[in-house]
Design a protein around this motif. Structure first.
Motif, PDB file in Angstrom:
ATOM      1  N   LEU A  70      18.308 -25.673   0.496  1.00 36.71           N
ATOM      2  CA  LEU A  70      17.772 -24.915   2.021  1.00 36.71           C
ATOM      3  C   LEU A  70      18.857 -24.827   2.369  1.00 36.71           C
ATOM      4  CD1 LEU A  70      15.513 -23.722   2.902  1.00 36.71           C
ATOM      5  CD2 LEU A  70      16.205 -25.226   5.365  1.00 36.71           C
ATOM      6  N   TRP A  71      20.005 -25.029   1.998  1.00 35.84           N
ATOM      7  CA  TRP A  71      21.439 -24.558   2.671  1.00 35.84           C
ATOM      8  C   TRP A  71      22.509 -23.602   1.438  1.00 35.84           C
ATOM      9  CZ3 TRP A  71      22.099 -28.235   6.744  1.00 35.84           C
ATOM     10  CH2 TRP A  71      21.034 -27.804   8.618  1.00 35.84           C
ATOM     11  N   ASN A  72      21.745 -23.666   0.516  1.00 32.67           N
ATOM     12  CA  ASN A  72      22.616 -23.854  -1.015  1.00 32.67           C
ATOM     13  C   ASN A  72      23.805 -24.238  -1.127  1.00 32.67           C
ATOM     14  OD1 ASN A  72      20.380 -21.383  -1.934  1.00 32.67           O
ATOM     15  ND2 ASN A  72      20.938 -20.636  -0.024  1.00 32.67           N
ATOM     16  N   ALA A  73      23.693 -26.107  -1.130  1.00 37.83           N
ATOM     17  CA  ALA A  73      25.111 -26.380  -1.005  1.00 37.83           C
ATOM     18  C   ALA A  73      24.841 -26.363  -3.155  1.00 37.83           C
ATOM     19  CB  ALA A  73      24.182 -28.062  -0.598  1.00 37.83           C
ATOM     20  N   PRO A  74      26.438 -26.430  -3.488  1.00 38.51           N
ATOM     21  CA  PRO A  74      26.454 -26.795  -4.833  1.00 38.51           C
ATOM     22  C   PRO A  74      25.395 -28.041  -5.494  1.00 38.51           C
ATOM     23  CG  PRO A  74      28.606 -26.746  -4.082  1.00 38.51           C
ATOM     24  CD  PRO A  74      27.382 -26.892  -2.730  1.00 38.51           C
ATOM     25  N   ALA A  75      25.059 -27.269  -6.842  1.00 37.26           N
ATOM     26  CA  ALA A  75      23.750 -28.390  -7.530  1.00 37.26           C
ATOM     27  C   ALA A  75      24.452 -29.616  -7.699  1.00 37.26           C
ATOM     28  CB  ALA A  75      22.986 -27.469  -9.484  1.00 37.26           C
ATOM     29  N   GLY A  76      23.654 -30.040  -8.233  1.00 46.52           N
ATOM     30  CA  GLY A  76      23.846 -31.840  -8.981  1.00 46.52           C
ATOM     31  C   GLY A  76      23.976 -32.764  -7.781  1.00 46.52           C
ATOM     32  N   GLY A  77      23.671 -32.174  -6.576  1.00 41.58           N
ATOM     33  CA  GLY A  77      23.850 -33.861  -5.830  1.00 41.58           C
ATOM     34  C   GLY A  77      24.578 -33.906  -5.021  1.00 41.58           C
ATOM     35  N   ALA A  78      25.776 -33.732  -5.452  1.00 41.13           N
ATOM     36  CA  ALA A  78      27.230 -33.362  -4.707  1.00 41.13           C
ATOM     37  C   ALA A  78      27.512 -33.131  -2.608  1.00 41.13           C
ATOM     38  CB  ALA A  78      28.114 -32.313  -4.967  1.00 41.13           C
ATOM     39  N   ALA A  79      26.224 -32.909  -2.201  1.00 41.80           N
ATOM     40  CA  ALA A  79      26.130 -32.684  -0.526  1.00 41.80           C
ATOM     41  C   ALA A  79      26.373 -33.697  -0.260  1.00 41.80           C
ATOM     42  CB  ALA A  79      25.173 -31.770  -0.149  1.00 41.80           C
ATOM     43  N   THR A  80      25.931 -34.276   1.428  1.00 40.35           N
ATOM     44  CA  THR A  80      26.360 -35.678   1.797  1.00 40.35           C
ATOM     45  C   THR A  80      25.751 -35.010   3.517  1.00 40.35           C
ATOM     46  OG1 THR A  80      26.404 -37.497   2.479  1.00 40.35           O
ATOM     47  CG2 THR A  80      28.481 -36.135   2.624  1.00 40.35           C
ATOM     48  N   GLY A  81      24.774 -35.975   3.771  1.00 37.60           N
ATOM     49  CA  GLY A  81      25.225 -35.747   5.493  1.00 37.60           C
ATOM     50  C   GLY A  81      24.304 -37.050   5.943  1.00 37.60           C
ATOM     51  N   CYS A  82      23.461 -36.892   7.570  1.00 34.52           N
ATOM     52  CA  CYS A  82      22.716 -37.863   8.260  1.00 34.52           C
ATOM     53  C   CYS A  82      21.955 -37.280   9.110  1.00 34.52           C
ATOM     54  CB  CYS A  82      23.605 -38.613   8.227  1.00 34.52           C
ATOM     55  SG  CYS A  82      25.015 -37.377   9.724  1.00 34.52           S
ATOM     56  N   SER A  83      21.223 -37.741   9.557  1.00 34.29           N
ATOM     57  CA  SER A  83      20.498 -37.148  10.747  1.00 34.29           C
ATOM     58  C   SER A  83      21.582 -37.812  11.950  1.00 34.29           C
ATOM     59  CB  SER A  83      18.848 -37.541  10.583  1.00 34.29           C
ATOM     60  OG  SER A  83      19.252 -39.537  11.163  1.00 34.29           O
TER      61      SER A  83
ATOM     62  N   VAL B 292      15.765 -21.041  10.668  1.00 34.56           N
ATOM     63  CA  VAL B 292      15.190 -19.242  11.118  1.00 34.56           C
ATOM     64  C   VAL B 292      15.807 -18.704   9.597  1.00 34.56           C
ATOM     65  CG1 VAL B 292      15.260 -17.319  12.259  1.00 34.56           C
ATOM     66  CG2 VAL B 292      15.268 -20.008  13.514  1.00 34.56           C
ATOM     67  N   ALA B 293      17.227 -18.556   9.537  1.00 33.50           N
ATOM     68  CA  ALA B 293      17.596 -17.757   8.435  1.00 33.50           C
ATOM     69  C   ALA B 293      17.172 -17.379   6.970  1.00 33.50           C
ATOM     70  CB  ALA B 293      19.712 -17.635   8.993  1.00 33.50           C
ATOM     71  N   PRO B 294      16.882 -19.150   6.848  1.00 33.56           N
ATOM     72  CA  PRO B 294      16.393 -19.457   5.035  1.00 33.56           C
ATOM     73  C   PRO B 294      14.857 -18.791   5.587  1.00 33.56           C
ATOM     74  CG  PRO B 294      17.354 -21.283   5.976  1.00 33.56           C
ATOM     75  CD  PRO B 294      17.526 -20.622   6.865  1.00 33.56           C
ATOM     76  N   PHE B 295      14.689 -18.749   6.154  1.00 35.34           N
ATOM     77  CA  PHE B 295      12.950 -18.196   6.307  1.00 35.34           C
ATOM     78  C   PHE B 295      12.705 -16.397   6.595  1.00 35.34           C
ATOM     79  CE2 PHE B 295      12.496 -22.459   7.288  1.00 35.34           C
ATOM     80  CZ  PHE B 295      12.838 -22.579   6.163  1.00 35.34           C
ATOM     81  N   LEU B 296      13.602 -16.092   7.769  1.00 30.64           N
ATOM     82  CA  LEU B 296      13.243 -14.480   8.427  1.00 30.64           C
ATOM     83  C   LEU B 296      14.629 -14.294   7.443  1.00 30.64           C
ATOM     84  CD1 LEU B 296      12.562 -14.681  11.805  1.00 30.64           C
ATOM     85  CD2 LEU B 296      10.781 -14.683   9.877  1.00 30.64           C
ATOM     86  N   HIS B 297      15.778 -14.521   6.880  1.00 31.38           N
ATOM     87  CA  HIS B 297      16.572 -13.643   6.816  1.00 31.38           C
ATOM     88  C   HIS B 297      17.510 -14.546   5.303  1.00 31.38           C
ATOM     89  CE1 HIS B 297      16.914 -13.575  11.353  1.00 31.38           C
ATOM     90  NE2 HIS B 297      15.602 -12.196  10.879  1.00 31.38           N
ATOM     91  N   PRO B 298      16.937 -14.086   3.602  1.00 32.66           N
ATOM     92  CA  PRO B 298      17.509 -14.927   3.336  1.00 32.66           C
ATOM     93  C   PRO B 298      18.242 -14.221   2.363  1.00 32.66           C
ATOM     94  CG  PRO B 298      14.855 -14.258   2.473  1.00 32.66           C
ATOM     95  CD  PRO B 298      14.945 -13.769   4.380  1.00 32.66           C
ATOM     96  N   GLU B 299      18.586 -12.894   2.562  1.00 31.88           N
ATOM     97  CA  GLU B 299      19.298 -12.058   2.048  1.00 31.88           C
ATOM     98  C   GLU B 299      20.996 -12.221   2.780  1.00 31.88           C
ATOM     99  OE1 GLU B 299      17.868  -9.988   5.905  1.00 31.88           O
ATOM    100  OE2 GLU B 299      16.874 -10.882   4.586  1.00 31.88           O
ATOM    101  N   VAL B 300      20.670 -12.601   4.143  1.00 34.04           N
ATOM    102  CA  VAL B 300      21.752 -12.270   4.943  1.00 34.04           C
ATOM    103  C   VAL B 300      22.793 -14.294   4.607  1.00 34.04           C
ATOM    104  CG1 VAL B 300      22.677 -13.588   7.070  1.00 34.04           C
ATOM    105  CG2 VAL B 300      21.419 -12.236   6.705  1.00 34.04           C
ATOM    106  N   VAL B 301      23.859 -14.002   4.140  1.00 32.78           N
ATOM    107  CA  VAL B 301      25.004 -15.180   3.397  1.00 32.78           C
ATOM    108  C   VAL B 301      25.286 -16.104   4.318  1.00 32.78           C
ATOM    109  CG1 VAL B 301      26.465 -15.527   1.782  1.00 32.78           C
ATOM    110  CG2 VAL B 301      24.660 -13.464   0.890  1.00 32.78           C
TER     111      VAL B 301
ATOM    112  N   ASP C 214      16.990  -7.373  20.438  1.00 26.83           N
ATOM    113  CA  ASP C 214      15.409  -6.950  20.694  1.00 26.83           C
ATOM    114  C   ASP C 214      14.063  -8.152  19.441  1.00 26.83           C
ATOM    115  OD1 ASP C 214      16.058  -6.710  17.528  1.00 26.83           O
ATOM    116  OD2 ASP C 214      15.562  -3.885  18.137  1.00 26.83           O
ATOM    117  N   GLY C 215      15.444  -8.905  19.165  1.00 29.71           N
ATOM    118  CA  GLY C 215      14.904  -9.951  18.021  1.00 29.71           C
ATOM    119  C   GLY C 215      14.797  -9.554  16.335  1.00 29.71           C
ATOM    120  N   LEU C 216      15.491  -8.992  16.507  1.00 29.28           N
ATOM    121  CA  LEU C 216      15.676  -8.530  14.619  1.00 29.28           C
ATOM    122  C   LEU C 216      17.250  -8.953  14.745  1.00 29.28           C
ATOM    123  CD1 LEU C 216      13.680  -5.395  14.272  1.00 29.28           C
ATOM    124  CD2 LEU C 216      12.778  -6.927  13.745  1.00 29.28           C
ATOM    125  N   GLY C 217      17.109  -9.613  13.066  1.00 30.77           N
ATOM    126  CA  GLY C 217      18.348  -9.775  12.376  1.00 30.77           C
ATOM    127  C   GLY C 217      18.683 -10.916  13.412  1.00 30.77           C
TER     128      GLY C 217
END
Length: 463
Positions: free
Chosen positions: A108-121, A249-258, A367-370
């Motif tokens: 969702l957060w556009n990590a490099p392809a190939g499963g190189a990312a890591t993380g945890c809860s 929020v950004a991935p769903f409302l503001h996909p154009e924001v890098v 005002d809630g936009l952006g």
């Protein structure tokens, strides 16, 4: 006519009404555990009664956190009461579901392809932020030591961050260089970095959803400025994105924001599952763009839970239900469902912004936009109004609304604002009722101004 025989009621069952029980006739113990047990229903009802004194979560417009969950979440949470998230050997499927969530967030957060990312809860975005900060510190220290340079004065640069970053700096001995706000700004501006970043900077924190005003800091521009600084000075300073709220929020409302791993300088992202991730309280996430960005010395292997397993967390034992609930929501809502939920929240925020702008005494800051589905505003002229936003908060609290008033950070701390967050479960009708109560409160305070307008908050401001 039917005939019935009267039966004796056993002495132990005669006292069946909760409010005629022995325990209900007492003030509940506060300092010493009672000597004997009491019936389940009696204790449950007495505690439920006491909890009615809490504020109504549906009217808490100060919190970012989830206050409504569907029945599926409630049922799964009940199923997971006995699952310890840390014990991956005993609960391997819960661990597998945690890994699936990390994979989905990395994608969702556009990590490099190939499963190189890591993380945890984690237990929330505060713990996740501290883990991200520790990784920044350890990588910086290792790099300095490899170069034979001093590594005893690390600093972290940020704008108006949530208090968890102040805790991180104090707990882990890092200088926090908090950049003051410019006169018309609500967050860190890229050109300010040159004055604060140096060879001892372990990273820059960029906020996707500033706690105070709910808009986004310009992450791409911050990264570009750090590129320029590296070209000039040679300092390779990574960015950690605090997406506590905006990460969901950004991935769903503001996909154009890098703002995410599309920027090579972004090393890690934290987010709250229990905010706009819609999960129940108690889950956060931290993801690194590649596994090598998480120093190995921060990861511990433990064998005493039944098998060798790695762990990186500030907490140890913690419930697995929130992670299961997060995965349930990913499956049930999907990308389209998250987008529709947040679009509904955004539409309600814009409705509220329009009503507040038309009301008279207020100037909108956001005002809630952006950014996040929220509204923040100040009094246009406090002297002319004859009351403060603190007075207005108190008046709204009489109707059950929790609407925080607080000053902006330095150097705009002379500006007091109010903020209203729109979350899943906060309906248009509910906000229409808030607008009506807000209008009545303003009319009352205008007609009968307080003799001494309140200049300090009478209750705490909580995120």
């Amino acid at each position: 006519m039917a005939l019935h025989e009267a039966k004796d009621v056993p002495a132990g069952d005669a006292d069946t009404d909760v409010f005629t029980s022995a325990l209900s006739g007492q003030i509940l113990p506060k300092h010493r555990m009672p000597d004997e047990h009491s019936p389940t229903e009696v204790v449950y009802e007495l505690l439920r009664n006491e909890l009615l004194l809490d504020g109504n979560a549906a009217q808490n417009l100060a919190t970012f956190c989830t206050t409504w969950s569907d029945d599926g979440v409630h049922r799964l949470m009940n199923e997971c009461l006995d699952k310890n998230m840390i014990d991956k050997d005993e609960y391997p499927q819960t661990a597998e579901i945690e890994a699936r969530c990390v994979n989905m967030l990395a994608e969702l957060w556009n990590a490099p392809a190939g499963g190189a990312a890591t993380g945890c809860s984690t237990t929330g975005s505060s713990e996740a932020a501290m883990l991200g900060g520790l990784a920044l510190k350890f990588r910086w220290r290792a790099r300095r030591q490899a170069q034979g340079l001093p590594a005893d004065r690390p600093n972290l640069v940020c704008g108006p961050v949530q208090i968890c970053w102040e805790k991180f700096a104090r707990y882990f001995d890092v200088e926090l260089r908090q950049v003051p706000l410019e006169p018309d700004a609500t967050g860190l501006r890229p050109h300010q970095l040159a004055e604060y970043v140096d060879e001892n900077t372990i990273g820059v924190v960029a906020i996707l959803g500033v706690t105070y005003t709910c808009d986004y800091e310009p992450v791409a521009e911050i990264a570009a400025e750090l590129d320029r600084i590296q070209a000039e000075h040679g300092w390779d300073v990574p960015v950690h994105v605090d997406g506590a709220s905006g990460g969901f929020v950004a991935p769903f409302l503001h996909p154009e924001v890098v703002w995410d791993f599309r920027l090579p300088r972004v090393a890690s992202v934290n987010a709250s599952g229990h905010k706009y991730g819609l999960a129940p309280l108690g889950v956060g996430w931290i993801v690194w763009r590649t596994a090598d960005l998480l120093p190995k010395e921060l990861v511990f292997d433990v064998a005493y839970l039944g098998g060798d397993m790695p762990t990186f967390a500030l907490n140890f034992s913690r419930p697995g239900g929130e992670v299961i609930a997060q995965y349930y929501l990913f499956l049930r809502l999907g990308r389209g469902g998250y987008r529709r939920v947040h679009e509904a929240c955004l539409a309600t925020a814009q409705y509220l912004a329009g009503e507040i702008a038309a009301m008279g005494p207020f100037t909108l800051l956001y005002d809630g936009l952006g950014g996040l589905p929220a509204v923040s505003y100040r009094l246009t002229d406090q002297a002319a109004a004859g009351f403060t936003l603190y007075d207005l908060s108190e008046r709204l609290r009489m109707r059950g609304w929790q609407v925080p008033s607080y000053p902006l950070p330095a150097a705009r701390d002379d500006t007091v604002i109010q903020r209203v967050l729109i979350r899943h479960g906060v309906t248009r009708d509910q906000i229409a009722l808030l607008v009506s109560d807000l209008r009545h409160a303003v009319d009352h305070l205008t007609a009968t101004p307080p003799p001494a307008p309140t200049t300090e908050p009478r209750s705490g401001f909580h995120h």
